[in-house]
Design a protein around this motif. Structure first.
Motif, mmCIF file in Angstrom:
data_model
loop_
_atom_site.group_PDB
_atom_site.id
_atom_site.type_symbol
_atom_site.label_atom_id
_atom_site.label_comp_id
_atom_site.label_asym_id
_atom_site.label_seq_id
_atom_site.Cartn_x
_atom_site.Cartn_y
_atom_site.Cartn_z
ATOM 1 N N ASP A 82 5.071 -18.460 -17.004
ATOM 2 C CA ASP A 82 5.523 -17.392 -17.911
ATOM 3 C C ASP A 82 4.402 -16.494 -18.449
ATOM 4 O O ASP A 82 4.668 -15.616 -19.268
ATOM 5 C CB ASP A 82 6.319 -17.957 -19.106
ATOM 6 C CG ASP A 82 7.807 -18.150 -18.774
ATOM 7 O OD1 ASP A 82 8.208 -17.901 -17.613
ATOM 8 O OD2 ASP A 82 8.568 -18.550 -19.673
ATOM 9 N N ASP A 103 6.081 -12.121 -16.883
ATOM 10 C CA ASP A 103 5.088 -12.412 -15.847
ATOM 11 C C ASP A 103 5.430 -11.787 -14.497
ATOM 12 O O ASP A 103 4.543 -11.648 -13.651
ATOM 13 C CB ASP A 103 4.828 -13.924 -15.721
ATOM 14 C CG ASP A 103 6.099 -14.757 -15.634
ATOM 15 O OD1 ASP A 103 7.177 -14.275 -16.016
ATOM 16 O OD2 ASP A 103 6.002 -15.909 -15.184
ATOM 17 N N ASN A 104 6.677 -11.384 -14.269
ATOM 18 C CA ASN A 104 7.001 -10.536 -13.118
ATOM 19 C C ASN A 104 7.052 -9.066 -13.532
ATOM 20 O O ASN A 104 6.538 -8.190 -12.830
ATOM 21 C CB ASN A 104 8.371 -10.877 -12.517
ATOM 22 C CG ASN A 104 8.409 -12.193 -11.772
ATOM 23 O OD1 ASN A 104 9.008 -13.164 -12.233
ATOM 24 N ND2 ASN A 104 7.769 -12.245 -10.610
ATOM 25 N N THR A 131 16.934 -18.106 -11.037
ATOM 26 C CA THR A 131 15.902 -18.384 -12.050
ATOM 27 C C THR A 131 16.515 -19.162 -13.209
ATOM 28 O O THR A 131 15.891 -20.064 -13.765
ATOM 29 C CB THR A 131 15.282 -17.061 -12.536
ATOM 30 O OG1 THR A 131 14.758 -16.389 -11.391
ATOM 31 C CG2 THR A 131 14.157 -17.289 -13.518
ATOM 32 N N ARG A 170 15.125 -22.686 -14.460
ATOM 33 C CA ARG A 170 14.592 -22.846 -15.824
ATOM 34 C C ARG A 170 15.344 -23.943 -16.574
ATOM 35 O O ARG A 170 14.775 -24.632 -17.404
ATOM 36 C CB ARG A 170 14.679 -21.517 -16.605
ATOM 37 C CG ARG A 170 13.726 -20.465 -16.085
ATOM 38 C CD ARG A 170 13.881 -19.143 -16.817
ATOM 39 N NE ARG A 170 13.166 -19.082 -18.079
ATOM 40 C CZ ARG A 170 11.871 -18.761 -18.205
ATOM 41 N NH1 ARG A 170 11.151 -18.488 -17.141
ATOM 42 N NH2 ARG A 170 11.302 -18.711 -19.390
ATOM 43 N N GLY A 223 6.967 -17.837 -8.620
ATOM 44 C CA GLY A 223 7.915 -17.743 -9.738
ATOM 45 C C GLY A 223 8.750 -19.002 -9.805
ATOM 46 O O GLY A 223 8.233 -20.117 -9.735
ATOM 47 N N SER A 224 10.066 -18.812 -9.875
ATOM 48 C CA SER A 224 10.944 -19.974 -9.981
ATOM 49 C C SER A 224 11.407 -20.463 -8.605
ATOM 50 O O SER A 224 12.252 -21.333 -8.506
ATOM 51 C CB SER A 224 12.143 -19.623 -10.863
ATOM 52 O OG SER A 224 12.803 -18.502 -10.335
HETATM 53 N N1 HSE Z 1 7.994 -17.507 -15.125
HETATM 54 C C1 HSE Z 1 9.320 -17.423 -14.608
HETATM 55 C C2 HSE Z 1 9.778 -18.817 -14.221
HETATM 56 C C3 HSE Z 1 9.310 -16.510 -13.418
HETATM 57 O O1 HSE Z 1 8.986 -19.532 -13.592
HETATM 58 O O2 HSE Z 1 10.903 -19.189 -14.550
HETATM 59 C C4 HSE Z 1 10.655 -16.299 -12.787
HETATM 60 O O3 HSE Z 1 10.458 -15.670 -11.526
#
Ligand code: HSE
Length: 311
Positions: free
Chosen positions: A20, A138-139, A181, A185, A258-259
């Protein structure tokens, strides 16, 4: 009436240890939007691509970005959006952020740039919140501003553009599996054990130091994730075996982008990145999963204006 055509690039978030708070912009793929502002109020969104997107504008990340722009600036208008190019959602290379960043950038261009870079990122984070259930940049920040971005803090937003070493190549593979995502998460624990936190902040420091000193070996050593990867790698078939292969073929790191489900490797030579790309493709094909592979450099350019006209 005014019309703009804008582009925002794909991005890799987290960079291993920077969950993040870190991300980089990619130089090849991205979203293109055409946005028209006219008198009145309201939003219409037309998808001109073959990528499936929700018909309901309330479910499209572009909508909250436009509303946030009007709320922050006190301006008003009717906005028609045509989505002309779209990264596949759920790919892990910042699909929702590319749309959100392009929308924030396009709105700013339509109304003669009232927002600063930070304020555009705040706008774009509304789209990220709709897509993932969390405010993270972060994206969105690299998609807007380009390069490698560290988000030192969110309250208030404090972003730092980090240097890009000259020999920084990534191979990114997007396997055709969808991992939203939101789902990626929701499986993360709310607290991090002290042991994992210590390892994570050591790596974040090492990654930043490696980027400033141009020490790709240090960057690679620091691209490790003790926080999200242990939970998320279950979505990526054969993740550990793939990483072993990638590291023994000369790359310095491999992580979830990312995710996920995209993964990326880091190399200091283009040919090693190409080799990593081939290994990744072979790996997913052997698991019966089609994939797209990109070998890319980090781009300094973020969102940009492609065309504009006053109608
Ligand atoms: N930082 C976020 C995550 C990026 O890892 O959930 C989602 O692409």
């Amino acid at each position: 009436m005014k019309k703009v055509r804008v582009f925002a690039p794909a991005s890799i978030a987290n960079l291993g240890c920077g969950f993040d708070i870190m991300g980089l912009a990619l130089d090849e793929v991205g979203d293109i939007l055409e946005m028209t502002a006219s008198e009145g109020e309201g939003i219409s969104i037309q998808n001109k691509t073959s990528v499936p997107l929700p018909d309901d504008i309330e479910e499209n990340v572009i909508t909250p970005v436009i509303r946030k722009f009007f709320q922050m600036t006190g301006l008003s208008g009717h906005i028609d959006v045509a989505i002309c190019q779209k990264i596949y959602p759920g790919s892990g290379i910042g699909s929702s952020a590319a749309s959100s960043a392009a929308a924030a950038y396009g709105m700013n261009e339509l109304y003669d740039c009232p927002l600063s870079d930070e304020e555009m990122v705040v706008c774009a984070m509304e789209g990220e919140n709709l897509a993932s259930g969390g405010y993270h940049a972060d994206n969105a920040a690299p998609a807007l501003l380009g390069g490698i971005i560290l988000i030192r803090g969110y309250e208030p937003l404090d972003m730092i553009q980090l240097p890009i070493p000259g020999n920084f190549y990534c191979a990114v593979v997007h396997p055709e599996i969808v991992v939203s995502t939101k789902a990626a998460r929701s499986i993360l624990p709310k607290a991090v054990p002290m042991h994992d936190a210590i390892s994570q902040w050591g790596n974040v420091g090492g990654l930043v130091a490696g980027l400033y000193s141009g020490n790709i070996g240090l960057v690679g050593r620091a691209m490790k994730d003790s926080v999200a990867e242990p939970y998320r790698k279950q979505f990526i078939p054969g993740f550990d075996q793939l990483r072993e292969q990638i590291l023994s073929s000369g790359s310095m790191a491999m992580n979830i982008s990312g995710s996920g489900p995209s993964v990326f490797s880091l190399s200091d030579k283009r040919e090693i990145a190409h080799r990593a790309g081939e290994i990744m493709k072979k790996h997913f094909t052997a698991h019966g999963i089609n994939c797209d592979v990109y070998v890319v450099k980090v781009t300094n350019k973020g969102a940009k204006l492609l065309a504009h006209e006053v109608l």
